[in-house]
Design a protein around this motif. Structure first.
Motif, PDB file in Angstrom:
ATOM      1  N   ALA A   1       0.730  -0.903   0.294  1.00  0.00           N
ATOM      2  CA  ALA A   1       0.111  -0.120   0.208  1.00  0.00           C
ATOM      3  C   ALA A   1       0.842   1.506  -0.130  1.00  0.00           C
ATOM      4  CB  ALA A   1      -0.856  -0.139   0.970  1.00  0.00           C
ATOM      5  N   ALA A   2       2.028   1.066   0.580  1.00  0.00           N
ATOM      6  CA  ALA A   2       3.315   2.308   0.430  1.00  0.00           C
ATOM      7  C   ALA A   2       3.470   2.460  -1.402  1.00  0.00           C
ATOM      8  CB  ALA A   2       3.792   2.543   1.565  1.00  0.00           C
ATOM      9  N   ARG A   3       3.493   1.284  -1.825  1.00  0.00           N
ATOM     10  CA  ARG A   3       4.472   1.962  -3.067  1.00  0.00           C
ATOM     11  C   ARG A   3       3.969   3.299  -4.078  1.00  0.00           C
ATOM     12  NH1 ARG A   3       6.796  -1.084  -6.990  1.00  0.00           N
ATOM     13  NH2 ARG A   3       5.958  -2.994  -5.769  1.00  0.00           N
ATOM     14  N   ASN A   4       2.798   3.930  -3.941  1.00  0.00           N
ATOM     15  CA  ASN A   4       2.683   4.670  -4.658  1.00  0.00           C
ATOM     16  C   ASN A   4       2.902   6.235  -3.266  1.00  0.00           C
ATOM     17  OD1 ASN A   4       3.121   4.433  -7.009  1.00  0.00           O
ATOM     18  ND2 ASN A   4       1.403   3.599  -7.561  1.00  0.00           N
ATOM     19  N   THR A   5       3.042   6.148  -2.205  1.00  0.00           N
ATOM     20  CA  THR A   5       2.801   7.109  -1.440  1.00  0.00           C
ATOM     21  C   THR A   5       4.259   7.282  -0.589  1.00  0.00           C
ATOM     22  OG1 THR A   5       1.511   4.909   0.309  1.00  0.00           O
ATOM     23  CG2 THR A   5       0.147   6.183  -0.844  1.00  0.00           C
ATOM     24  N   SER A   6       4.135   6.682   1.022  1.00  0.00           N
ATOM     25  CA  SER A   6       5.422   6.909   1.605  1.00  0.00           C
ATOM     26  C   SER A   6       7.101   6.553   1.059  1.00  0.00           C
ATOM     27  CB  SER A   6       5.078   6.170   3.216  1.00  0.00           C
ATOM     28  OG  SER A   6       4.902   4.560   3.305  1.00  0.00           O
ATOM     29  N   LEU A   7       6.596   5.107   0.698  1.00  0.00           N
ATOM     30  CA  LEU A   7       7.697   4.824  -0.160  1.00  0.00           C
ATOM     31  C   LEU A   7       8.911   6.251  -1.000  1.00  0.00           C
ATOM     32  CD1 LEU A   7       7.453   0.615  -0.427  1.00  0.00           C
ATOM     33  CD2 LEU A   7       9.422   2.419   0.839  1.00  0.00           C
ATOM     34  N   ARG A   8       7.083   6.363  -1.716  1.00  0.00           N
ATOM     35  CA  ARG A   8       8.481   8.018  -3.383  1.00  0.00           C
ATOM     36  C   ARG A   8       8.517   8.689  -2.718  1.00  0.00           C
ATOM     37  NH1 ARG A   8       8.658   5.144  -7.837  1.00  0.00           N
ATOM     38  NH2 ARG A   8       6.762   4.128  -8.137  1.00  0.00           N
ATOM     39  N   VAL A   9       7.616   8.882  -1.134  1.00  0.00           N
ATOM     40  CA  VAL A   9       8.003  10.162  -0.723  1.00  0.00           C
ATOM     41  C   VAL A   9      10.021  10.004   0.195  1.00  0.00           C
ATOM     42  CG1 VAL A   9       7.571  11.600   2.135  1.00  0.00           C
ATOM     43  CG2 VAL A   9       5.561  11.224   0.135  1.00  0.00           C
ATOM     44  N   LEU A  10       9.787   8.950   1.125  1.00  0.00           N
ATOM     45  CA  LEU A  10      11.568   8.318   1.843  1.00  0.00           C
ATOM     46  C   LEU A  10      12.619   8.536   0.142  1.00  0.00           C
ATOM     47  CD1 LEU A  10      13.266   7.250   3.259  1.00  0.00           C
ATOM     48  CD2 LEU A  10      12.574   5.350   3.700  1.00  0.00           C
ATOM     49  N   GLY A  11      11.765   8.453  -1.060  1.00  0.00           N
ATOM     50  CA  GLY A  11      12.675   8.264  -2.057  1.00  0.00           C
ATOM     51  C   GLY A  11      13.103   9.030  -2.361  1.00  0.00           C
ATOM     52  N   THR A  12      12.357  10.513  -2.302  1.00  0.00           N
ATOM     53  CA  THR A  12      12.909  11.771  -2.423  1.00  0.00           C
ATOM     54  C   THR A  12      14.108  12.124  -2.025  1.00  0.00           C
ATOM     55  OG1 THR A  12      11.475  13.040  -1.134  1.00  0.00           O
ATOM     56  CG2 THR A  12      10.824  12.672  -2.985  1.00  0.00           C
TER      57      THR A  12
ATOM     58  N   ARG B   1      11.365  -1.543  -2.971  1.00  0.00           N
ATOM     59  CA  ARG B   1      10.246  -2.721  -2.751  1.00  0.00           C
ATOM     60  C   ARG B   1       9.581  -2.533  -2.061  1.00  0.00           C
ATOM     61  NH1 ARG B   1      15.068  -7.843  -3.051  1.00  0.00           N
ATOM     62  NH2 ARG B   1      16.527  -7.058  -4.675  1.00  0.00           N
ATOM     63  N   THR B   2       8.300  -3.892  -2.412  1.00  0.00           N
ATOM     64  CA  THR B   2       7.126  -4.105  -1.325  1.00  0.00           C
ATOM     65  C   THR B   2       7.422  -5.571  -0.646  1.00  0.00           C
ATOM     66  OG1 THR B   2       5.569  -4.982  -2.692  1.00  0.00           O
ATOM     67  CG2 THR B   2       5.875  -2.387  -2.280  1.00  0.00           C
ATOM     68  N   ASP B   3       6.756  -5.764   0.341  1.00  0.00           N
ATOM     69  CA  ASP B   3       6.934  -7.443   0.363  1.00  0.00           C
ATOM     70  C   ASP B   3       5.588  -7.119   1.268  1.00  0.00           C
ATOM     71  OD1 ASP B   3       7.100  -5.560   3.127  1.00  0.00           O
ATOM     72  OD2 ASP B   3       9.290  -6.111   3.598  1.00  0.00           O
ATOM     73  N   GLY B   4       5.595  -8.357   2.781  1.00  0.00           N
ATOM     74  CA  GLY B   4       3.578  -8.768   2.927  1.00  0.00           C
ATOM     75  C   GLY B   4       3.586  -7.916   4.080  1.00  0.00           C
ATOM     76  N   ARG B   5       4.385  -7.372   4.809  1.00  0.00           N
ATOM     77  CA  ARG B   5       4.578  -6.667   6.266  1.00  0.00           C
ATOM     78  C   ARG B   5       3.202  -6.421   6.221  1.00  0.00           C
ATOM     79  NH1 ARG B   5       9.277  -2.251   7.102  1.00  0.00           N
ATOM     80  NH2 ARG B   5       9.645  -4.329   5.367  1.00  0.00           N
ATOM     81  N   LYS B   6       2.817  -6.072   7.884  1.00  0.00           N
ATOM     82  CA  LYS B   6       1.054  -5.695   8.709  1.00  0.00           C
ATOM     83  C   LYS B   6       1.327  -4.150   9.050  1.00  0.00           C
ATOM     84  CE  LYS B   6      -0.277  -9.789   8.129  1.00  0.00           C
ATOM     85  NZ  LYS B   6      -1.252 -10.004   6.909  1.00  0.00           N
TER      86      LYS B   6
END
Length: 203
Positions: free
Chosen positions: A138-149, A157-162
């Motif tokens: 669920a974070a692929r296009n949200t918080s992961l993008r923010v951290l990627g800046t 990458r994404t995984d099955g974490r809760k």
């Protein structure tokens, strides 16, 4: 016939029939009608293949063409600010102290910091690039993008974490986070509304 004029012999002169001008006029009229129908049919075919819905300027008989122009639109997804993102920082290199120094810098930039330490055996000394960003799907296009800046060239990458926490795993080519100015520009570009196409008429 008697008198001065007499016809002699067994042959009589042939009389040419009068020319029929009416038939010629009818042929010309029919040809004109056929050409008109052919021209009209061509126009109709052009309308079929081009959509046939080109608007006409009132009173001028001039047709307008519709073009596609860019128009601003709101973002589909709202991005969380750094203060709403918790980052775990892990060092997958042979160098010491990278995780702590990077976590401190991220904290200065407004991110929440979770665990800090060495990477797990799954990633330890196996990340060849600058780093790896891990998080839930669920974070692929949200918080992961923010951290990627904050880290250019990092693998995402994404995984099955809760939970919603993210992992930043530092790789062999890591030399530091992106400069603050570059990170700010990347964030601005990330949060800018994306243009959508809207029709525009030109006559």
């Amino acid at each position: 016939m008697g008198g001065q004029y007499r016809i002699t012999g067994g042959k009589y002169p042939r009389m040419r029939p009068p020319r029929r001008h009416g038939r010629a006029v009818a042929v010309v009229a029919a040809s004109t009608a056929v050409l008109g129908l052919v021209g009209w049919g061509t126009v109709q075919l052009i309308d079929v293949f081009t959509g046939g819905d080109t608007p006409t300027v009132a009173g001028s008989g001039k047709k307008c063409r519709t073009r596609t122009a860019a128009a601003p639109a709101a973002r589909v997804e709202s991005l969380p600010g750094p203060g709403r993102i918790t980052v775990n920082v892990y060092n997958a290199t042979k160098r010491t102290g990278l995780a702590k120094a990077t976590a401190d810098e991220l904290k200065k930039r407004g991110f929440r910091i979770g665990d800090v330490g060495n990477a797990s055996p799954e990633f330890d000394k196996k990340v060849k690039g600058t780093g790896m960003l891990l998080g839930p799907a669920a974070a692929r296009n949200t918080s992961l993008r923010v951290l990627g800046t904050q880290l250019g060239g990092a693998e995402l990458r994404t995984d099955g974490r809760k939970g919603a926490d993210l992992d930043l795993v530092l790789g062999d080519r890591f030399t530091g986070l992106a400069k603050q100015e570059a990170a700010d520009r990347a964030m601005t570009a990330l949060t800018a509304p994306q243009p959508t196409a809207s029709p525009k008429k030109s006559c």
